[in-house]
Design an enzyme around this catalytic site. Structure first.
Site, PDB file in Angstrom:
ATOM      1  N   CYS A  86       0.866  -1.182   0.000  1.00  0.00           N
ATOM      2  CA  CYS A  86       0.000   0.000   0.000  1.00  0.00           C
ATOM      3  C   CYS A  86       0.894   1.221   0.000  1.00  0.00           C
ATOM      4  O   CYS A  86       1.548   1.522   1.000  1.00  0.00           O
ATOM      5  CB  CYS A  86      -0.925   0.008   1.213  1.00  0.00           C
ATOM      6  SG  CYS A  86      -1.940   1.500   1.337  1.00  0.00           S
ATOM      7  N   HIS A  92      -2.066  -4.808 -10.608  1.00  0.00           N
ATOM      8  CA  HIS A  92      -2.801  -3.661 -11.146  1.00  0.00           C
ATOM      9  C   HIS A  92      -3.164  -3.896 -12.598  1.00  0.00           C
ATOM     10  O   HIS A  92      -2.366  -4.433 -13.373  1.00  0.00           O
ATOM     11  CB  HIS A  92      -1.965  -2.379 -11.056  1.00  0.00           C
ATOM     12  CG  HIS A  92      -1.798  -1.870  -9.665  1.00  0.00           C
ATOM     13  ND1 HIS A  92      -2.644  -0.949  -9.104  1.00  0.00           N
ATOM     14  CD2 HIS A  92      -0.887  -2.188  -8.712  1.00  0.00           C
ATOM     15  CE1 HIS A  92      -2.266  -0.711  -7.857  1.00  0.00           C
ATOM     16  NE2 HIS A  92      -1.200  -1.444  -7.599  1.00  0.00           N
ATOM     17  N   GLU A 141      -9.918  -0.084  -5.673  1.00  0.00           N
ATOM     18  CA  GLU A 141      -8.925  -0.911  -4.987  1.00  0.00           C
ATOM     19  C   GLU A 141      -9.493  -2.267  -4.586  1.00  0.00           C
ATOM     20  O   GLU A 141     -10.635  -2.368  -4.120  1.00  0.00           O
ATOM     21  CB  GLU A 141      -8.397  -0.193  -3.743  1.00  0.00           C
ATOM     22  CG  GLU A 141      -7.513   1.001  -4.070  1.00  0.00           C
ATOM     23  CD  GLU A 141      -6.650   1.399  -2.896  1.00  0.00           C
ATOM     24  OE1 GLU A 141      -6.001   0.517  -2.299  1.00  0.00           O
ATOM     25  OE2 GLU A 141      -6.626   2.603  -2.562  1.00  0.00           O
ATOM     26  N   CYS A 196      -4.644   6.187  -4.458  1.00  0.00           N
ATOM     27  CA  CYS A 196      -4.001   4.873  -4.337  1.00  0.00           C
ATOM     28  C   CYS A 196      -2.551   5.041  -4.769  1.00  0.00           C
ATOM     29  O   CYS A 196      -2.275   5.324  -5.940  1.00  0.00           O
ATOM     30  CB  CYS A 196      -4.710   3.834  -5.209  1.00  0.00           C
ATOM     31  SG  CYS A 196      -3.908   2.203  -5.224  1.00  0.00           S
ATOM     32  N   GLY A 203      -1.361   2.409  -7.131  1.00  0.00           N
ATOM     33  CA  GLY A 203      -2.102   2.643  -8.365  1.00  0.00           C
ATOM     34  C   GLY A 203      -1.519   3.796  -9.162  1.00  0.00           C
ATOM     35  O   GLY A 203      -1.461   3.750 -10.396  1.00  0.00           O
TER      36      GLY A 203
END
Length: 284
Positions: A69, A165, A214, A223, A226
């Site tokens: 994260c 992703h 997410e 994110c 991301g």
């Protein structure tokens, strides 16, 4: 705490044993009506390897533990420094598959070496069997048929930033079908561990807007991984040049990536805010 609106509960697991907390208890803490409320819960623990200062574990709002994260990592270093758990700067922090280097800047921004992006399908993991594909510059794009009222094929670039992703480019991120498509792509059978779903709008070669659905949390205001994945995919598609400013709904992030040289991917460097909202105690 929050990093560009991506909000977290950060817990000190060094001075107390939190190893027995169940998935249901994580869910209860993250619940926005009946708990504290958060996109993810971050757990600070003692390192288990000699090259790290701390161990960093992440639990999504659905109670499931995940590998990485990015916005949380910035909050992690701010928490550790503010709570007096360490005075080292930069810090080296152990996550699921690697060690991150985290550096706090004098202006309060936090810089994170997120490591190199991963393109190996087995390591993402991603199963492309049976999927239509096309090459765009250095990026291979894949069509993901999903079951919606009208079948829609989303061409996505696929990579991992320590977590999987799927990134697609859209003309207008504000009207993109993030909520309608996000959960369907998240659970697509091509991704055995599910996937984070990014929607990227190119503003110019050094600036994008981004929304992310997410995995295990739904759409969040920002994110970090991301943003890194979106920039990497955009550069590989020939649409962007490093550095790239990423506008999320919760704030801005700066992403730097040196690309792939001699078949070796450079690490991605992310810089952004980390803010403490309040402190308190709760009983589980």
């Amino acid at each position: 705490m929050h990093g560009a609106g991506n909000d977290f509960i950060v817990l000190n697991g060094i001075d107390q044993d939190l190893s027995e907390i169940t998935r249901e208890q994580w869910q209860a803490l993250a619940h926005r009506q009946f708990g504290i409320g958060a996109d993810q819960i971050l757990l600070v623990e003692k390192a288990t390897r000699p090259d790290a200062d701390f161990r960093y574990r992440i639990f999504n709002a659905d109670g499931g533990e995940v590998e990485q994260c990015g916005n949380g990592s910035r909050c992690f270093v701010r928490f550790v420094l503010d709570q007096g758990l360490s005075s080292k700067n930069p810090l080296r922090v152990e996550v699921a598959h690697t060690v991150l280097t985290l550096k706090s800047h004098p202006d309060g921004e936090v810089e994170v070496d997120m490591g190199a992006p991963i393109f190996d399908h087995n390591l993402i993991p991603f199963n492309a069997n049976g999927l239509a594909s096309m090459q765009e510059f250095h990026e291979m794009l894949y069509a993901l048929p999903i079951d919606l009222p009208a079948t829609h094929d989303s061409l996505v670039g696929v990579l991992s930033m320590g977590n999987p992703h799927a990134v697609q480019v859209v003309g207008d991120v504000d009207s993109a079908p993030v909520l309608e498509e996000g959960s369907a792509i998240e659970r697509h059978p091509a991704f055995p561990n599910k996937v984070n779903v990014g929607y990227l709008q190119v503003l110019n070669r050094n600036e994008i807007k981004l929304r992310v659905y997410e995995r295990g949390a739904g759409e969040t205001l920002a994110c970090g991984t991301g943003a890194c994945a979106g920039v990497v995919s955009g550069i590989r598609r020939g649409l962007l040049d490093s550095p790239v400013k990423v506008h999320t709904r919760g704030g801005d992030l700066q992403i730097v990536w040196g690309g792939v040289i001699d078949e070796v991917a450079h690490p991605v460097i992310m810089t952004g805010p980390a803010t403490t909202v309040f402190e308190g105690e709760t009983e589980i």
